[in-house]
Design a protein around this motif. Structure first.
Motif, PDB file in Angstrom:
ATOM      1  N   UNK A 249     -12.527   6.035 -10.863  1.00  0.00           N
ATOM      2  CA  UNK A 249     -13.923   5.858 -11.074  1.00  0.00           C
ATOM      3  C   UNK A 249     -14.437   5.529  -9.522  1.00  0.00           C
ATOM      4  N   UNK A 250     -15.659   5.907  -9.312  1.00  0.00           N
ATOM      5  CA  UNK A 250     -16.226   5.754  -7.954  1.00  0.00           C
ATOM      6  C   UNK A 250     -16.297   4.324  -7.851  1.00  0.00           C
ATOM      7  N   UNK A 251     -16.674   3.213  -8.708  1.00  0.00           N
ATOM      8  CA  UNK A 251     -16.825   1.924  -8.685  1.00  0.00           C
ATOM      9  C   UNK A 251     -15.457   1.196  -8.213  1.00  0.00           C
ATOM     10  N   UNK A 252     -14.389   1.910  -8.755  1.00  0.00           N
ATOM     11  CA  UNK A 252     -13.045   1.383  -8.394  1.00  0.00           C
ATOM     12  C   UNK A 252     -12.705   1.700  -7.013  1.00  0.00           C
TER      13      UNK A 252
ATOM     14  N   UNK B 263     -12.118   0.132  -1.314  1.00  0.00           N
ATOM     15  CA  UNK B 263     -12.590   0.291   0.127  1.00  0.00           C
ATOM     16  C   UNK B 263     -13.026  -1.247   0.679  1.00  0.00           C
ATOM     17  N   UNK B 264     -13.429  -2.042  -0.298  1.00  0.00           N
ATOM     18  CA  UNK B 264     -13.986  -3.330   0.021  1.00  0.00           C
ATOM     19  C   UNK B 264     -12.760  -4.348   0.513  1.00  0.00           C
ATOM     20  N   UNK B 265     -11.779  -3.929  -0.068  1.00  0.00           N
ATOM     21  CA  UNK B 265     -10.432  -4.843   0.120  1.00  0.00           C
ATOM     22  C   UNK B 265     -10.180  -4.493   1.608  1.00  0.00           C
ATOM     23  N   UNK B 266     -10.382  -3.359   2.069  1.00  0.00           N
ATOM     24  CA  UNK B 266      -9.981  -2.810   3.438  1.00  0.00           C
ATOM     25  C   UNK B 266      -8.545  -2.291   3.593  1.00  0.00           C
TER      26      UNK B 266
ATOM     27  N   UNK C 222      -2.963   3.353   2.040  1.00  0.00           N
ATOM     28  CA  UNK C 222      -3.122   3.329   0.341  1.00  0.00           C
ATOM     29  C   UNK C 222      -1.861   2.870  -0.396  1.00  0.00           C
ATOM     30  N   UNK C 223      -0.740   3.177   0.006  1.00  0.00           N
ATOM     31  CA  UNK C 223       0.595   2.790  -0.583  1.00  0.00           C
ATOM     32  C   UNK C 223       0.997   1.487  -0.749  1.00  0.00           C
ATOM     33  N   UNK C 224       0.502   0.617   0.142  1.00  0.00           N
ATOM     34  CA  UNK C 224       0.729  -0.750   0.080  1.00  0.00           C
ATOM     35  C   UNK C 224      -0.299  -1.598  -0.558  1.00  0.00           C
ATOM     36  N   UNK C 225      -1.503  -1.127  -0.476  1.00  0.00           N
ATOM     37  CA  UNK C 225      -2.789  -2.000  -0.774  1.00  0.00           C
ATOM     38  C   UNK C 225      -2.739  -2.277  -2.341  1.00  0.00           C
ATOM     39  N   UNK C 226      -2.873  -3.816  -2.377  1.00  0.00           N
ATOM     40  CA  UNK C 226      -2.860  -4.348  -3.545  1.00  0.00           C
ATOM     41  C   UNK C 226      -4.000  -3.859  -4.640  1.00  0.00           C
ATOM     42  N   UNK C 227      -5.346  -3.679  -3.910  1.00  0.00           N
ATOM     43  CA  UNK C 227      -6.653  -3.281  -4.711  1.00  0.00           C
ATOM     44  C   UNK C 227      -6.058  -1.574  -5.303  1.00  0.00           C
ATOM     45  N   UNK C 228      -5.726  -0.855  -4.351  1.00  0.00           N
ATOM     46  CA  UNK C 228      -5.472   0.524  -4.950  1.00  0.00           C
ATOM     47  C   UNK C 228      -4.242   0.582  -5.786  1.00  0.00           C
ATOM     48  N   UNK C 229      -3.172  -0.155  -5.529  1.00  0.00           N
ATOM     49  CA  UNK C 229      -2.292  -0.209  -6.579  1.00  0.00           C
ATOM     50  C   UNK C 229      -2.646  -0.696  -8.046  1.00  0.00           C
ATOM     51  N   UNK C 230      -3.552  -1.525  -8.036  1.00  0.00           N
ATOM     52  CA  UNK C 230      -3.925  -2.076  -9.358  1.00  0.00           C
ATOM     53  C   UNK C 230      -4.755  -1.019  -9.943  1.00  0.00           C
ATOM     54  N   UNK C 231      -5.727  -0.328  -9.318  1.00  0.00           N
ATOM     55  CA  UNK C 231      -6.459   0.684  -9.822  1.00  0.00           C
ATOM     56  C   UNK C 231      -5.657   1.777 -10.033  1.00  0.00           C
TER      57      UNK C 231
ATOM     58  N   UNK D 186      -2.589   1.658 -11.353  1.00  0.00           N
ATOM     59  CA  UNK D 186      -1.805   1.319 -12.488  1.00  0.00           C
ATOM     60  C   UNK D 186      -2.686   1.336 -13.903  1.00  0.00           C
ATOM     61  N   UNK D 187      -4.143   1.061 -13.517  1.00  0.00           N
ATOM     62  CA  UNK D 187      -4.999   1.285 -14.739  1.00  0.00           C
ATOM     63  C   UNK D 187      -5.367   2.737 -14.936  1.00  0.00           C
ATOM     64  N   UNK D 188      -5.219   3.406 -13.789  1.00  0.00           N
ATOM     65  CA  UNK D 188      -5.607   4.837 -14.232  1.00  0.00           C
ATOM     66  C   UNK D 188      -4.413   5.551 -14.836  1.00  0.00           C
ATOM     67  N   UNK D 189      -3.323   5.196 -14.571  1.00  0.00           N
ATOM     68  CA  UNK D 189      -2.145   5.768 -15.159  1.00  0.00           C
ATOM     69  C   UNK D 189      -2.213   5.456 -16.661  1.00  0.00           C
ATOM     70  N   UNK D 190      -2.317   4.090 -16.966  1.00  0.00           N
ATOM     71  CA  UNK D 190      -2.448   3.627 -18.137  1.00  0.00           C
ATOM     72  C   UNK D 190      -3.473   4.523 -19.166  1.00  0.00           C
ATOM     73  N   UNK D 191      -4.737   4.650 -18.382  1.00  0.00           N
ATOM     74  CA  UNK D 191      -5.860   5.346 -19.115  1.00  0.00           C
ATOM     75  C   UNK D 191      -5.543   6.768 -19.430  1.00  0.00           C
ATOM     76  N   UNK D 192      -4.589   7.448 -18.559  1.00  0.00           N
ATOM     77  CA  UNK D 192      -4.190   8.712 -18.549  1.00  0.00           C
ATOM     78  C   UNK D 192      -3.264   9.043 -19.629  1.00  0.00           C
TER      79      UNK D 192
END
Length: 309
Positions: A69-72, A77-80, A86-95, A97-103
């Motif tokens: 989602x665009x908000x995610x 991006x806000x986490x920097x 992208x591979x090690x960012x905690x923010x992206x990793x959490x996103x 994970x949630x996306x995989x569950x949704x899919x």
């Protein structure tokens, strides 16, 4: 030989959109929601996009195509971390994970829908709307022996009492489908009840007469159910349901038939259904006062036949 081509230092929004595989309108939306910072404008007051802007646009497009989602994406991006690592960012990793569950949930829902469509094609549109537990109960019947009204009734019963309740109720239609004389009597009494419209007073003698006929028919129907062994099949339905759904809140006490019938209106309905009492009160039936009185009288006659408790 050196090429004379010189890449532009900045590009307009149309060129930026074309390169990123999106549209100018989408890019403007990114600006509005704070996903993409507003770039500097040229002398013509038009936005100009540089290398870093294009990198962020590509990230946005790739992440959006993955279903994020665009908000995610904005939060990432806000986490920097999104564009730096992208591979090690905690923010992206959490996103992710949630996306995989949704899919996974969407895939499960698609499988459920596909199964439902396949059942409707295999069983027929109305029969296929019922659950496997109900249709399995009816598969022994000759093709075409069930009426549309029978299936409609089972659909309502399944909504109120769940698959188990509808499967038990299906016993009625099994008997009617295999006993033409009983079906004929059933049709006659149904017609008599429908004739008790708003023009008939509740104390009209026909009300009591039809109630007596309904009571006699239901007694005859139950007798055939007992003689044919279908009543034992009903008992087996409860055992089969408990085997398939061991965690439905069964307290382990087999109890009597009354307890089993009460259990039909508890946790054995559809997951999103209301209580049987609530559902019954929300299902409309255009019954006249005379017809309702007829139903009451038939129930009273049935209660008189029941052994005292």
């Amino acid at each position: 030989m050196h090429s004379s081509f010189m890449p532009p230092r900045q590009v307009k929004i149309g060129d930026a959109a074309a390169f990123a595989g999106t549209t100018p309108r989408a890019i403007r939306h990114y600006h509005e929601i704070g996903l993409l910072p507003e770039p500097e404008r040229g002398g013509d007051d038009r936005r100009r996009y540089g290398y870093e802007d294009m990198i962020r646009l590509l990230w946005i497009r790739k992440m959006a195509d993955a279903g994020i989602a665009l908000d995610d994406i904005r939060d990432a991006f806000a986490t920097g971390t999104a564009s730096d690592d992208a591979d090690s960012g905690d923010g992206v990793a959490g996103i992710l994970e949630r996306l995989e569950q949704t899919l996974a949930e969407q895939e499960a829902e698609l499988r459920r829908q596909r199964t439902a469509v396949q059942r409707m094609r295999a069983e027929g549109s109305r029969m296929g709307l019922l659950s496997d537990f109900v249709t399995d109960r009816l598969k022994s019947l000759p093709e075409g022996s069930l009426r549309q009204a029978d299936l409609d009734s089972l659909l309502v019963m399944e909504r109120i009492f769940g698959p188990l309740g509808a499967a038990v109720h299906a016993t009625r239609f099994i008997v009617l489908a295999t006993h033409p004389a009983l079906r004929e009597d059933s049709d006659r009494i149904d017609d008599a009840e429908e004739a008790l419209d708003d023009s008939v007073a509740v104390d009209d003698p026909r009300v009591a007469q039809v109630a007596a006929e309904r009571h006699a028919f239901e007694s005859a129907l139950h007798a055939v159910i007992e003689e044919s062994g279908l009543e034992k099949d009903d008992d087996a339905l409860f055992d089969g349901w408990d085997t398939l759904h061991p965690d439905d809140g069964d307290d382990g006490d087999d109890g009597d038939d009354a307890e089993d019938e009460a259990d039909l209106s508890s946790g054995r309905r559809e997951a999103d259904s209301m209580s049987a009492f609530e559902a019954t009160g929300k299902m409309p039936y255009d019954f006249s006062p005379a017809r309702l009185r007829c139903m009451e009288l038939a129930e009273e006659l049935s209660a008189q036949d029941s052994p005292a408790t």
